[in-house]
Design an enzyme around this catalytic site. Structure first.
Site, PDB file in Angstrom:
ATOM      1  N   CYS A 115      10.992  -1.037  11.091  1.00 15.64           N
ATOM      2  CA  CYS A 115      10.149  -2.235  10.928  1.00 15.64           C
ATOM      3  C   CYS A 115      10.784  -3.487  11.518  1.00 15.64           C
ATOM      4  CB  CYS A 115       9.853  -2.482   9.454  1.00 15.64           C
ATOM      5  SG  CYS A 115       9.060  -1.093   8.677  1.00 15.64           S
ATOM      6  N   HIS A 255       7.668  -9.663   7.996  1.00 13.34           N
ATOM      7  CA  HIS A 255       7.184  -8.292   8.106  1.00 13.34           C
ATOM      8  C   HIS A 255       6.142  -8.058   7.020  1.00 13.34           C
ATOM      9  CE1 HIS A 255       6.875  -4.068   8.406  1.00 13.34           C
ATOM     10  NE2 HIS A 255       7.620  -3.778   7.362  1.00 13.34           N
ATOM     11  N   ASN A 285       1.250  -1.763   6.435  1.00 14.14           N
ATOM     12  CA  ASN A 285       2.550  -1.861   7.098  1.00 14.14           C
ATOM     13  C   ASN A 285       2.491  -1.139   8.448  1.00 14.14           C
ATOM     14  OD1 ASN A 285       5.212  -1.622   7.908  1.00 14.14           O
ATOM     15  ND2 ASN A 285       5.991  -0.985   5.904  1.00 14.14           N
TER      16      ASN A 285
HETATM   17  N1  ACO Z   1      -1.410   5.091  -6.620  1.00 14.02           N
HETATM   18  C1  ACO Z   1      -1.219   5.146  -7.941  1.00 14.02           C
HETATM   19  N2  ACO Z   1      -0.009   5.238  -8.509  1.00 14.02           N
HETATM   20  C2  ACO Z   1       1.057   5.261  -7.693  1.00 14.02           C
HETATM   21  C3  ACO Z   1       0.926   5.203  -6.278  1.00 14.02           C
HETATM   22  C4  ACO Z   1      -0.373   5.129  -5.754  1.00 14.02           C
HETATM   23  N3  ACO Z   1      -0.622   5.054  -4.424  1.00 14.02           N
HETATM   24  N4  ACO Z   1       2.151   5.251  -5.743  1.00 14.02           N
HETATM   25  C5  ACO Z   1       3.024   5.323  -6.757  1.00 14.02           C
HETATM   26  N5  ACO Z   1       2.363   5.343  -7.926  1.00 14.02           N
HETATM   27  C6  ACO Z   1       2.926   5.423  -9.276  1.00 14.02           C
HETATM   28  C7  ACO Z   1       4.316   5.983  -9.292  1.00 14.02           C
HETATM   29  O1  ACO Z   1       4.277   7.400  -9.263  1.00 14.02           O
HETATM   30  C8  ACO Z   1       4.851   5.437 -10.583  1.00 14.02           C
HETATM   31  O2  ACO Z   1       4.387   6.226 -11.641  1.00 14.02           O
HETATM   32  P1  ACO Z   1       5.336   6.541 -12.930  1.00 14.02           P
HETATM   33  O3  ACO Z   1       5.642   5.184 -13.511  1.00 14.02           O
HETATM   34  O4  ACO Z   1       4.478   7.401 -13.750  1.00 14.02           O
HETATM   35  O5  ACO Z   1       6.557   7.195 -12.340  1.00 14.02           O
HETATM   36  C9  ACO Z   1       4.185   4.053 -10.684  1.00 14.02           C
HETATM   37  O6  ACO Z   1       3.064   4.100  -9.795  1.00 14.02           O
HETATM   38  C10 ACO Z   1       5.089   2.909 -10.291  1.00 14.02           C
HETATM   39  O7  ACO Z   1       5.769   3.263  -9.105  1.00 14.02           O
HETATM   40  P2  ACO Z   1       6.797   2.295  -8.394  1.00 14.02           P
HETATM   41  O8  ACO Z   1       7.368   2.968  -7.208  1.00 14.02           O
HETATM   42  O9  ACO Z   1       7.736   1.726  -9.395  1.00 14.02           O
HETATM   43  O10 ACO Z   1       5.799   1.122  -7.944  1.00 14.02           O
HETATM   44  P3  ACO Z   1       6.148  -0.242  -7.265  1.00 14.02           P
HETATM   45  O11 ACO Z   1       5.586  -1.351  -8.038  1.00 14.02           O
HETATM   46  O12 ACO Z   1       7.598  -0.319  -6.866  1.00 14.02           O
HETATM   47  O13 ACO Z   1       5.293  -0.150  -5.916  1.00 14.02           O
HETATM   48  C11 ACO Z   1       5.645   0.325  -3.587  1.00 14.02           C
HETATM   49  C12 ACO Z   1       5.528   0.901  -5.010  1.00 14.02           C
HETATM   50  C13 ACO Z   1       4.326  -0.300  -3.222  1.00 14.02           C
HETATM   51  C14 ACO Z   1       5.957   1.464  -2.617  1.00 14.02           C
HETATM   52  C15 ACO Z   1       6.763  -0.745  -3.535  1.00 14.02           C
HETATM   53  O14 ACO Z   1       7.926  -0.236  -4.165  1.00 14.02           O
HETATM   54  C16 ACO Z   1       7.103  -1.188  -2.146  1.00 14.02           C
HETATM   55  O15 ACO Z   1       6.360  -1.902  -1.513  1.00 14.02           O
HETATM   56  N6  ACO Z   1       8.288  -0.815  -1.661  1.00 14.02           N
HETATM   57  C17 ACO Z   1       8.790  -1.311  -0.370  1.00 14.02           C
HETATM   58  C18 ACO Z   1       8.143  -0.665   0.813  1.00 14.02           C
HETATM   59  C19 ACO Z   1       8.636  -1.365   2.063  1.00 14.02           C
HETATM   60  O16 ACO Z   1       8.798  -2.571   2.122  1.00 14.02           O
HETATM   61  N7  ACO Z   1       8.927  -0.686   3.111  1.00 14.02           N
HETATM   62  C20 ACO Z   1       9.453  -1.444   4.246  1.00 14.02           C
HETATM   63  C21 ACO Z   1       9.954  -0.701   5.249  1.00 14.02           C
HETATM   64  S1  ACO Z   1       8.869   0.579   5.786  1.00 14.02           S
HETATM   65  C22 ACO Z   1       9.578   1.192   7.268  1.00 14.02           C
HETATM   66  O17 ACO Z   1      10.658   0.828   7.632  1.00 14.02           O
HETATM   67  C23 ACO Z   1       8.828   2.247   8.022  1.00 14.02           C
END
Ligand code: ACO
Length: 328
Positions: A115, A255, A285
């Site tokens: 990214c 980003h 993204n």
């Molecule tokens: N729909 C419903 N529930 C979901 C989904 C979904 N699509 N995805 C995850 N959940 C669930 C999880 O399983 C978890 O359930 P549990 O509590 O029963 O275990 C719950 O939701 C919470 O999951 P978290 O991972 O803690 O959720 P979070 O608030 O952290 O959001 C996310 C997840 C959106 C992926 C976030 O962590 C994020 O944006 N991370 C950074 C991603 C990023 O910036 N990437 C950049 C680089 S990408 C690259 O380089 C190619």
């Protein structure tokens, strides 16, 4: 304030016509529009058709940037492509793009910083201009992430989209250009966001298809925390190196991974949200293409005008992160 050596000249972007909404995911994954919007800020993303290859999207973005500058592909001395989702693994994506663009005189190569790739590629282009290796460097950031995303994994499938952006880097004119930049990486954290299989360690075999290790795996929560801390630090570094304060920045283009990461980064950088460009709601993204598409949109919609100072900041797999302040 440093005198810029190189400037960004013209811009272009391309996003596929197919729009995929969050509701479409809830038909085959245990997820909902509400969860995706609340946790990420994403409402929809673009999904490329088989005909919309990485090279074709890059070409469309590049031609737009070229048209704006009055250059032709034959005026290009170098072509740098930032991507982590190339059409094929060999040769470089940039060579395939060079062929269909007709940039016969250009040296063509890729930069892989996930990214953060667009900012890394811009810095490489600045170096080519500074060393007089090149007069006109086309920088393209193009991604077809939907082909390396596991559509059975709700924790990643809903996040990514396809698209491309482009600009040309040349010697600075009238004080325009790159005032500062900061590139960082930490390879010890690679396995928090990576594609385990398909490379030389785990070449393609039947197991690869079964364990789906060909696709992006991500420890979302850890990546989230690292993204906020790293981008916040990168903003500080770029401002310090440019000898500027946050109040002197007219537009922040971060980003576009997650609205909560964008808001936390802007808060740390002390840039109010009305000076932050956001399109994660429409594209999700798009990895390296993210800042490049946002830049082109900001120019086209008048959010970024000549005389303004813009700061870019990005974070991605590697981990890699970077920032840049540009006098537009
Ligand atoms: N729909 C419903 N529930 C979901 C989904 C979904 N699509 N995805 C995850 N959940 C669930 C999880 O399983 C978890 O359930 P549990 O509590 O029963 O275990 C719950 O939701 C919470 O999951 P978290 O991972 O803690 O959720 P979070 O608030 O952290 O959001 C996310 C997840 C959106 C992926 C976030 O962590 C994020 O944006 N991370 C950074 C991603 C990023 O910036 N990437 C950049 C680089 S990408 C690259 O380089 C190619």
């Amino acid at each position: 304030m440093k005198r810029p050596i190189a400037e960004l000249w013209g811009s272009g972007s391309y996003t596929p016509t197919r729009v995929m909404t969050n509701d479409e995911f809830s038909k085959f994954l245990e997820t909902s529009d509400q969860w995706i919007r609340e946790r990420t800020g994403i409402r929809e993303r673009r999904v490329a058709s088989p005909q919309e290859t990485n090279a074709c999207m890059g070409k469309a973005a590049a031609e737009q940037a070229l048209r704006e500058t009055g250059l032709t592909a034959l005026d290009l001395d170098a072509l740098v492509v930032a991507t982590c989702s190339p059409d094929r693994l060999l040769p470089a994506q940039a060579c395939d793009l060079q062929a269909i663009l007709g940039a016969k005189r250009a040296a063509a190569f890729d930069v892989q910083a996930a990214c953060t790739g667009f900012l890394y590629a811009l810095t490489v282009a600045e170096g080519l201009v500074a060393s007089e290796q090149a007069q006109h460097v086309l920088v393209v950031a193009s991604e077809k992430l939907t082909t390396i995303t596991d559509w059975q994994d709700r924790t990643t499938a809903v996040l990514f989209g396809d698209g491309a952006g482009a600009t040309i880097v040349r010697r600075s004119t009238n004080g325009r250009g790159i005032l500062s930049s900061c590139l960082k990486s930490d390879g010890t954290l690679a396995e928090l966001l990576y594609r385990p299989g398909g490379g030389a360690v785990h070449p393609p075999d039947e197991q690869l298809l079964k364990d789906r290790s060909y696709y992006i795996k991500m420890a979302g929560r850890e990546v989230f925390k690292a993204a906020v801390l790293s981008m916040a630090d990168a903003c500080d570094q770029a401002l310090q190196r440019a000898g500027l304060t946050a109040a002197e920045i007219d537009l922040l283009i971060p980003h576009q991974a997650n609205i909560r990461i964008i808001e936390a980064t802007a808060k740390h950088a002390r840039v109010p949200m009305d000076k932050v460009y956001v399109n994660v709601d429409r594209y999700g993204n798009t990895s390296a293409a993210s800042v490049a598409i946002a830049l082109d949109e900001a120019v086209r919609t008048g959010r970024l005008e000549p005389g303004m100072k813009v700061m870019f900041v990005a974070f991605g797999a590697g981990f890699t992160w970077a920032s840049m302040v540009v006098q537009w």
